[in-house]
Design an enzyme around this catalytic site. Structure first.
Site: not given
Length: 504
Positions: A134, A152, A155, A244, A264, A294, A304, A317
């Site tokens: 400071c 100090c 701080c 637990c 897991c 693709c 269409c 198509c």
């Protein structure tokens, strides 16, 4: 924890407060022994799908921590602060700590941030000077850790408070280039009681978080931890389910709610797939097709049938998936269903759709049992009222009507188990072992539905004693079917009998 390093605290003996939370398992006590972490461990014969574990309190954790430090200070000539720093740096692995320290003691201490002796008592001193944080000047209260970097008091306190607020329990000196860890004694000199309490709770958490054999219970506000010696490397062959003392049941390996019998690695893959696929899978299945070239998913937005893939520009198509070049001018009708090119495209799409339908088969059943388990939770309130009414209508005590709550308890457990059997089955390769697994799955599912129906309907067609016996009999049977399924799956995991369609 405020007296963590006081000699009296180290010498104090604690009563064994370890509590056994395996109330849902059939087990038999044998001789007890002490494990490497200082916890009392009772050796028990357990079911094949169970693992050995202990529930430990904060009191036990602190006692174990102190014992570990005491043991090491009797072997190597270091202060408790230095031993604590080494333990934390080496993640509480005693063997690795000793090996590295014996090979390079100064380097180990330096890396752990405790290279300087902590024997000198640190005190707040008043003198003329300038704080490097400071830049206040004058006769100020100053403080320094073992490294003698002085700032100090205001701080230093603010610096420690900010680090603790950020969840840090290992705090380095405020000097930017210094790696020295501020000792517990030094922190005690600076902080007020409230901040110290938060710091000590962070120390408790770090002891568990840094230890591979400890995990905090994930239930809200629960202060118990679980000690279990199942390693991360073994999670492909065991599902370490623990319970637990607060009643929370979860997987020690990954921290998720109990997901037996699924291991897991498969849980992680399944949950990610559900997150990515399930919300849109049904809509995709009903409203889209894939480009025969693709495999890009395409939605039809007009009447269409002439489709052009935006990705690869392939024209085909919509009805038969054949190349559009073979369709001439028949834009809105298709009579070429048996063409070889169309058949090949449909076969490819059929396989893709079959894969999606297979996923939806398992996911829908997974989600159904998840929803049923939530409804079983609502059944608890209804069951409580019903138990109260039973006492009014008969001379049964509250203990004697617990059979109904116990039935709902086992129903919830079995719903949870059945839910995860579908995730497990989704990744199983088809073979004789899979057939046996699905037979056990079917038997448990049928038994659960019968018990659930019995618990939900009123017992008007029979006396209370007959109803009670029916519920007790079916509860025992349902529990036994669950044990059969889980035990067989666990043995298969241990023996490496299961084959998966994905790498785990």
């Amino acid at each position: 924890m405020s007296d963590l390093l006081d000699d009296e605290f180290y010498e104090e003996e604690f009563e064994n407060d370890l509590l056994d939370a395996s109330e849902f398992e059939d087990e038999f006590d044998e001789d007890a022994e002490i494990d490497d972490d200082g916890f009392t461990v009772e050796r028990k014969r357990r079911r094949a799908h169970s693992v050995s574990y202990r529930v430990v309190s904060v009191r036990d954790l602190r006692a174990s921590l102190n014992e570990k430090i005491n043991q090491l200070t009797s072997i190597i000539d270091l202060t408790r602060e230095q031993v604590l720093g080494l333990y934390r740096y080496f993640k509480w692995n005693r063997e690795r700590l000793l090996e590295r320290y014996i090979d390079a003691p100064e380097e180990s201490l330096q890396k752990a941030g405790v290279g300087l002796s902590g024997s000198k008592q640190r005190e707040v001193v008043h003198h003329e000077g300038t704080c490097e944080i400071c830049y206040d000047e004058g006769c100020l209260p100053f403080f320094s850790a073992e490294c003698d970097h002085e700032f100090c008091l205001a701080c230093y306190r603010q610096y420690l408070d900010s680090r603790i607020s950020e969840g840090e329990s290992v705090i380095q000196c405020p000097e930017e280039s210094c790696t020295q860890i501020v000792s517990i004694q030094s922190i005690t000199k600076v902080l007020d009681e409230k901040s110290l309490d938060r710091y000590h709770r962070l120390l408790d958490r770090s002891f568990v978080d840094d230890n591979d054999h400890l995990r905090w219970c994930p239930a809200p506000d629960c202060e118990f931890a679980i000690e279990c010696h199942v390693t991360q490397a073994s999670l492909s062959s065991v599902v370490p389910t623990v319970t637990c003392n607060c009643g929370k049941q979860f997987c020690f390996g990954c921290g998720h709610d109990n997901h037996q019998p699924t291991i897991c690695p498969l849980v992680k893959i399944w949950l990610q797939k559900c997150q990515d696929d399930s919300e849109t899978a049904n809509w995709i299945h009903a409203n889209t097709k894939e480009c025969p070239k693709c495999s890009t998913t395409i939605e039809k937005n007009g009447g269409c049938n002439h489709m052009t893939c935006k990705k690869c520009k392939y024209e085909f198509c919509w009805v038969c998936l054949g190349p559009w070049t073979e369709h001439g001018n028949n834009w809105y009708t298709c009579n070429r269903y048996e063409e070889k090119s169309s058949t090949s495209a449909r076969d490819s799409q059929s396989k893709s759709r079959a894969s999606l339908e297979r996923y939806l088969h398992y996911y829908n059943r997974f989600a159904n049992h998840e929803q049923s388990a939530k409804l079983d939770h609502e059944l608890y309130e209804h069951t409580h009222k019903r138990m109260t009414q039973m006492q009014v209508d008969s001379n049964l005590s509250w203990v004697e009507v617990q059979f109904l709550k116990n039935a709902v308890d086992i129903l919830f457990q079995c719903r949870q188990t059945l839910k995860w059997t579908y995730a497990f089955a989704y990744y199983l390769a088809r073979n004789n072992q899979t057939e046996i697994f699905e037979d056990n799955q079917r038997d448990l599912e049928l038994a659960v539905e019968n018990l659930s129906e019995l618990c939900e309907r009123p017992c008007q067609d029979c006396s209370l004693s007959v109803f009670k016996q029916r519920v007790l009999d079916k509860t025992v049977y349902v529990r036994s079917r669950r044990d059969v399924l889980l035990d067989d799956t666990a043995r298969g995991l241990a023996e490496g009998r299961w084959e998966y369609v994905v790498d785990v």
